[in-house]
Design a protein around this motif. Structure first.
Motif, PDB file in Angstrom:
ATOM      1  N   GLN A  50      -1.467 -18.764  15.314  1.00 14.17           N
ATOM      2  CA  GLN A  50      -1.395 -18.883  13.868  1.00 14.17           C
ATOM      3  C   GLN A  50      -2.536 -18.119  13.210  1.00 14.17           C
ATOM      4  O   GLN A  50      -3.610 -17.989  13.791  1.00 14.17           O
ATOM      5  N   LEU A  51      -2.273 -17.637  11.976  1.00 14.63           N
ATOM      6  CA  LEU A  51      -3.346 -16.937  11.254  1.00 14.63           C
ATOM      7  C   LEU A  51      -3.089 -16.980   9.758  1.00 14.63           C
ATOM      8  O   LEU A  51      -1.963 -17.184   9.302  1.00 14.63           O
ATOM      9  N   LEU A  52      -4.159 -16.767   9.010  1.00 15.67           N
ATOM     10  CA  LEU A  52      -4.104 -16.649   7.558  1.00 15.67           C
ATOM     11  C   LEU A  52      -4.932 -15.428   7.182  1.00 15.67           C
ATOM     12  O   LEU A  52      -6.095 -15.320   7.573  1.00 15.67           O
ATOM     13  N   LYS A  53      -4.330 -14.510   6.426  1.00 17.06           N
ATOM     14  CA  LYS A  53      -5.041 -13.292   6.061  1.00 17.06           C
ATOM     15  C   LYS A  53      -4.707 -12.863   4.644  1.00 17.06           C
ATOM     16  O   LYS A  53      -3.700 -13.286   4.058  1.00 17.06           O
ATOM     17  N   ALA A  54      -5.583 -12.038   4.090  1.00 16.04           N
ATOM     18  CA  ALA A  54      -5.358 -11.422   2.782  1.00 16.04           C
ATOM     19  C   ALA A  54      -4.936  -9.975   2.988  1.00 16.04           C
ATOM     20  O   ALA A  54      -5.392  -9.300   3.911  1.00 16.04           O
ATOM     21  N   VAL A  55      -4.041  -9.512   2.125  1.00 14.47           N
ATOM     22  CA  VAL A  55      -3.542  -8.136   2.180  1.00 14.47           C
ATOM     23  C   VAL A  55      -3.780  -7.487   0.822  1.00 14.47           C
ATOM     24  O   VAL A  55      -3.471  -8.074  -0.217  1.00 14.47           O
ATOM     25  N   ALA A  56      -4.337  -6.281   0.823  1.00 22.21           N
ATOM     26  CA  ALA A  56      -4.534  -5.527  -0.420  1.00 22.21           C
ATOM     27  C   ALA A  56      -4.170  -4.072  -0.164  1.00 22.21           C
ATOM     28  O   ALA A  56      -4.507  -3.515   0.888  1.00 22.21           O
ATOM     29  N   SER A  57      -3.466  -3.457  -1.116  1.00 22.96           N
ATOM     30  CA  SER A  57      -3.052  -2.064  -0.923  1.00 22.96           C
ATOM     31  C   SER A  57      -2.913  -1.347  -2.253  1.00 22.96           C
ATOM     32  O   SER A  57      -2.773  -1.967  -3.309  1.00 22.96           O
ATOM     33  N   ASP A  58      -2.953  -0.028  -2.167  1.00 17.12           N
ATOM     34  CA  ASP A  58      -2.672   0.839  -3.304  1.00 17.12           C
ATOM     35  C   ASP A  58      -1.792   1.971  -2.792  1.00 17.12           C
ATOM     36  O   ASP A  58      -2.104   2.585  -1.766  1.00 17.12           O
ATOM     37  N   GLU A  59      -0.682   2.219  -3.494  1.00 15.74           N
ATOM     38  CA  GLU A  59       0.249   3.270  -3.068  1.00 15.74           C
ATOM     39  C   GLU A  59       0.594   4.148  -4.252  1.00 15.74           C
ATOM     40  O   GLU A  59       0.933   3.666  -5.328  1.00 15.74           O
ATOM     41  N   ILE A  60       0.536   5.464  -4.042  1.00 10.15           N
ATOM     42  CA  ILE A  60       0.873   6.419  -5.085  1.00 10.15           C
ATOM     43  C   ILE A  60       2.044   7.263  -4.609  1.00 10.15           C
ATOM     44  O   ILE A  60       2.171   7.560  -3.416  1.00 10.15           O
ATOM     45  N   MET A  61       2.931   7.641  -5.554  1.00 11.60           N
ATOM     46  CA  MET A  61       4.153   8.365  -5.217  1.00 11.60           C
ATOM     47  C   MET A  61       4.350   9.547  -6.156  1.00 11.60           C
ATOM     48  O   MET A  61       4.105   9.440  -7.364  1.00 11.60           O
ATOM     49  N   PHE A  62       4.831  10.659  -5.572  1.00 11.46           N
ATOM     50  CA  PHE A  62       5.104  11.872  -6.343  1.00 11.46           C
ATOM     51  C   PHE A  62       6.511  12.369  -6.030  1.00 11.46           C
ATOM     52  O   PHE A  62       6.927  12.390  -4.868  1.00 11.46           O
ATOM     53  N   ASN A  63       7.246  12.779  -7.069  1.00  6.07           N
ATOM     54  CA  ASN A  63       8.552  13.409  -6.896  1.00  6.07           C
ATOM     55  C   ASN A  63       8.389  14.921  -6.853  1.00  6.07           C
ATOM     56  O   ASN A  63       7.519  15.482  -7.516  1.00  6.07           O
ATOM     57  N   PHE A  64       9.258  15.590  -6.095  1.00  2.00           N
ATOM     58  CA  PHE A  64       9.277  17.041  -6.133  1.00  2.00           C
ATOM     59  C   PHE A  64      10.648  17.561  -5.714  1.00  2.00           C
ATOM     60  O   PHE A  64      11.425  16.863  -5.074  1.00  2.00           O
ATOM     61  N   GLY A  65      10.951  18.799  -6.125  1.00  2.00           N
ATOM     62  CA  GLY A  65      12.257  19.400  -5.900  1.00  2.00           C
ATOM     63  C   GLY A  65      12.738  20.065  -7.177  1.00  2.00           C
ATOM     64  O   GLY A  65      12.185  19.855  -8.260  1.00  2.00           O
ATOM     65  N   LYS A  66      13.810  20.852  -7.080  1.00  2.00           N
ATOM     66  CA  LYS A  66      14.279  21.629  -8.229  1.00  2.00           C
ATOM     67  C   LYS A  66      14.811  20.758  -9.363  1.00  2.00           C
ATOM     68  O   LYS A  66      14.881  21.205 -10.516  1.00  2.00           O
TER      69      LYS A  66
END
Length: 246
Positions: free
Chosen positions: A167-183
């Motif tokens: 068993q475990l207890l943890k904290a999760v933190a994240s940052d995600e950035i996204m870019f579109n590309f194409g014609k």
């Protein structure tokens, strides 16, 4: 160094759009998902995900997602994945509900790097997506799809507070950035930025639950207007081991 680069890119993209912002729609959404990991061997696994997203004010279906991907563990720190996702979008604005759902078909490939340091695990994911969105107008679906690419970079940290046997207890933190590309991408090269924080409880080595908050700041197709979304996310993680060696 990487997190500084991510922070710089986020500020740059938001800064370039700041003066042109006309409208920001604030939305509240509930995401619920079931994430399954089928562990085939020490190197190979098959991951599947079922995700439903629901607007809260007013109550209205947003979309649901089905994902499946194969993953290969290259070494202790590096793994690769490739898969497919199907999206069925009911609406992106809860006050507007068309009589049809818009499908999206998406290929995805990623390279994920992990580093464990005592009770903290740092993860970086580099992902590319091939998105095929069904054409539609206000009244109906149209023939054909619109194709474009999307690049995603996520930096995440997991910190274990407590662990006892399986068993475990943890904290999760994240940052995600996204870019579109194409014609087909003209104005909305910056797609979105997601900041996430959660508490993760592992009941045993095969079953875990996660409750988190996600803020998504997303550009609309005109590149000027935005969604600012407050999202509560509830997740169930389930591992199934085929091989006893896993």
């Amino acid at each position: 160094m990487t997190h500084k680069f991510l922070f710089f890119c986020t500020l740059l993209c938001l800064g370039l759009h700041a003066q042109a912002v006309k409208k920001v729609d604030h939305q509240s959404i509930l995401w619920t998902r079931y994430y399954n990991q089928l562990l085939i061997s020490e190197k190979w696994s098959l991951h599947s995900e079922f995700d439903n997203r629901l607007f809260l004010k007013p109550t209205q279906e947003n979309l649901y997602v089905i994902r499946i991907q194969g993953r290969y563990k290259i070494n202790e720190h590096l793994e690769a994945g490739s898969g497919f996702a199907y999206f069925s979008v009911d609406t992106q604005v809860p006050e507007i509900n068309p009589d049809y759902n818009t499908p999206e078909y998406r290929g995805q490939q990623d390279l994920t790097w992990k580093l464990n340091a005592n009770k903290v695990k740092v993860t970086q994911r580099f992902q590319v997506e091939e998105r095929f969105i069904q054409n539609a107008n206000k009244d109906e679906l149209l023939s054909g799809t619109t194709f474009f690419w999307r690049f995603r970079y996520r930096l995440q940290a997991d910190c274990i507070f407590w662990k006892k046997e399986k068993q475990l207890l943890k904290a999760v933190a994240s940052d995600e950035i996204m870019f579109n590309f194409g014609k087909n991408i003209i104005k909305n090269t910056f797609d979105q930025n997601r900041i996430y924080a959660a508490i993760h409880y592992g009941l045993n080595s095969n079953l875990a639950f996660e409750l988190g908050y996600l803020n998504s700041f997303q550009s609309r197709s005109n590149g000027i207007d935005y969604f600012n979304r407050d999202i509560i996310r509830i997740s169930i993680f389930h591992k199934i081991k085929i091989s006893k060696k896993v």
